[in-house]
Design a protein around this motif. Sequence first.
Motif, mmCIF file in Angstrom:
data_model
loop_
_atom_site.group_PDB
_atom_site.id
_atom_site.type_symbol
_atom_site.label_atom_id
_atom_site.label_comp_id
_atom_site.label_asym_id
_atom_site.label_seq_id
_atom_site.Cartn_x
_atom_site.Cartn_y
_atom_site.Cartn_z
ATOM 1 N N ALA A 72 0.944 -1.139 -0.036
ATOM 2 C CA ALA A 72 0.088 0.070 -0.009
ATOM 3 C C ALA A 72 0.959 1.104 -0.009
ATOM 4 O O ALA A 72 0.278 2.377 -0.441
ATOM 5 N N ASN A 73 2.102 1.180 0.328
ATOM 6 C CA ASN A 73 2.857 2.112 0.472
ATOM 7 C C ASN A 73 2.357 3.577 1.134
ATOM 8 O O ASN A 73 2.291 4.514 0.841
ATOM 9 N N ALA A 74 2.124 2.921 2.402
ATOM 10 C CA ALA A 74 1.332 3.993 3.296
ATOM 11 C C ALA A 74 2.072 4.041 4.487
ATOM 12 O O ALA A 74 3.126 4.440 4.533
ATOM 13 N N GLU A 111 -1.213 8.841 7.075
ATOM 14 C CA GLU A 111 -0.556 7.549 6.194
ATOM 15 C C GLU A 111 -1.697 6.622 6.387
ATOM 16 O O GLU A 111 -2.129 5.671 5.638
ATOM 17 N N LEU A 112 -2.341 6.549 7.548
ATOM 18 C CA LEU A 112 -3.443 5.575 7.475
ATOM 19 C C LEU A 112 -4.714 5.763 6.548
ATOM 20 O O LEU A 112 -5.103 4.855 6.016
ATOM 21 N N ALA A 113 -4.849 7.073 6.554
ATOM 22 C CA ALA A 113 -5.733 7.392 5.644
ATOM 23 C C ALA A 113 -5.433 7.124 4.058
ATOM 24 O O ALA A 113 -6.593 6.657 3.478
ATOM 25 N N ARG A 114 -4.169 7.337 3.752
ATOM 26 C CA ARG A 114 -3.681 6.699 2.604
ATOM 27 C C ARG A 114 -3.877 5.135 2.341
ATOM 28 O O ARG A 114 -4.370 4.803 1.320
ATOM 29 N N GLN A 115 -3.509 4.535 3.568
ATOM 30 C CA GLN A 115 -3.638 3.247 3.436
ATOM 31 C C GLN A 115 -5.244 2.756 3.020
ATOM 32 O O GLN A 115 -5.478 1.832 2.129
ATOM 33 N N HIS A 116 -6.276 3.296 3.568
ATOM 34 C CA HIS A 116 -7.563 3.233 3.533
ATOM 35 C C HIS A 116 -8.094 3.597 2.175
ATOM 36 O O HIS A 116 -8.988 3.048 1.838
ATOM 37 N N LEU A 193 -8.537 -0.947 2.667
ATOM 38 C CA LEU A 193 -7.513 -1.932 3.363
ATOM 39 C C LEU A 193 -7.350 -1.556 4.690
ATOM 40 O O LEU A 193 -6.921 -0.573 5.002
ATOM 41 N N LEU A 194 -7.773 -2.663 5.569
ATOM 42 C CA LEU A 194 -7.951 -2.351 7.015
ATOM 43 C C LEU A 194 -6.637 -3.090 7.555
ATOM 44 O O LEU A 194 -6.222 -4.395 7.127
ATOM 45 N N HIS A 195 -6.068 -2.487 8.658
ATOM 46 C CA HIS A 195 -5.168 -3.135 9.502
ATOM 47 C C HIS A 195 -6.076 -4.247 10.305
ATOM 48 O O HIS A 195 -5.546 -5.442 10.305
ATOM 49 N N ALA A 243 -5.461 14.715 12.017
ATOM 50 C CA ALA A 243 -4.694 14.563 10.730
ATOM 51 C C ALA A 243 -5.607 13.691 9.943
ATOM 52 O O ALA A 243 -5.652 13.828 8.803
ATOM 53 N N TYR A 244 -5.752 12.404 10.403
ATOM 54 C CA TYR A 244 -6.926 11.716 9.559
ATOM 55 C C TYR A 244 -7.944 12.224 9.159
ATOM 56 O O TYR A 244 -8.373 11.962 7.934
ATOM 57 N N ARG A 245 -8.810 13.012 10.092
ATOM 58 C CA ARG A 245 -10.160 13.736 9.726
ATOM 59 C C ARG A 245 -9.714 14.927 8.710
ATOM 60 O O ARG A 245 -10.570 15.012 7.487
#
Length: 293
Positions: A72-74, A111-116, A193-195, A243-245
């Motif tokens: 995912a490169n996140a 980065e989690l938002a990018r992964q999602h 894509l979830l952890h 940051a996510y929001r």
Amino acid sequence: MKALHHELAAAISHATGMTFMVTGTQAERGGDISQAFKLDDGSRSFFAKCQPAAGLAMFEVEAVALAELAAANAVRVPQVICHGMAAGQAYLVLEYLPLQSQGDAARLGRELARQHRVAASRFGWTRDNWIGATPQPNIWRDDWVGFWRTQRLGFQLRRAAENGYGGALQRDGEFLLAHLDFFFDGYTPVPSLLHGDLWGGNHGFLADGTPVLFDPAVYFGDRECDLAMSELFGGFAPDFYAAYRETWPLDAGYAVRKALYNLYHILNHANLFGGGYATQAARMAEQLRAQIR
């Protein structure tokens, strides 16, 4: 133990193409399931987890999950070195990352938002896996409500019944299963894509602040599931959420759905550990039922 270290060193040498000889070991945190330790040869270090032989399938699917998150490169995840059997035990060897509890929480949120944003066409995953020590079915489905009903909440409720947790928990749980659509009125999740097991103990930071995720239970589902679990036991800084929001705002209904999503994890804890978790699950189910009009 010497035989185990010798065979792990041979496996690492083969996987990396460089001779590795264990000259030092150090116990590490490995969760409730695995024995974990750091292996050193004076210049290189690796992180190894071991279980009885029956745990090999768990390590195999964890290796696939880490590879999927890496692609995912996140958010950074540990690189998989090798996995298999050594001295009669199942093992998984990862790169050793010296982690600390504080770091760039805002970067983790972005980065989690990018992964999602990494999406699939359906909900589920290519493999069934585990949430802690509990099997987690991931059969592909087109509809999220159906996936959550059968493979998450319903699955844990059935296990709870088998473990003797009935009464109001099952009554209210069955009601929720029959009325799940209520929580998704006007909201259509996308398969992200979830952890999958995003509690505070499964993240850390490198010395330069780089965030790292590990011990995943990967699948494609509603991104709110990861955010909800991150709030369940705490451990994430306010900058992470802000940051996510800012990167990807959440729907207003998240405030109610996070309890629905976390009911899955509290049920899992009840099924694994008993104690007060079953009481907590029953209280959550009752409160969620009261939301339905």
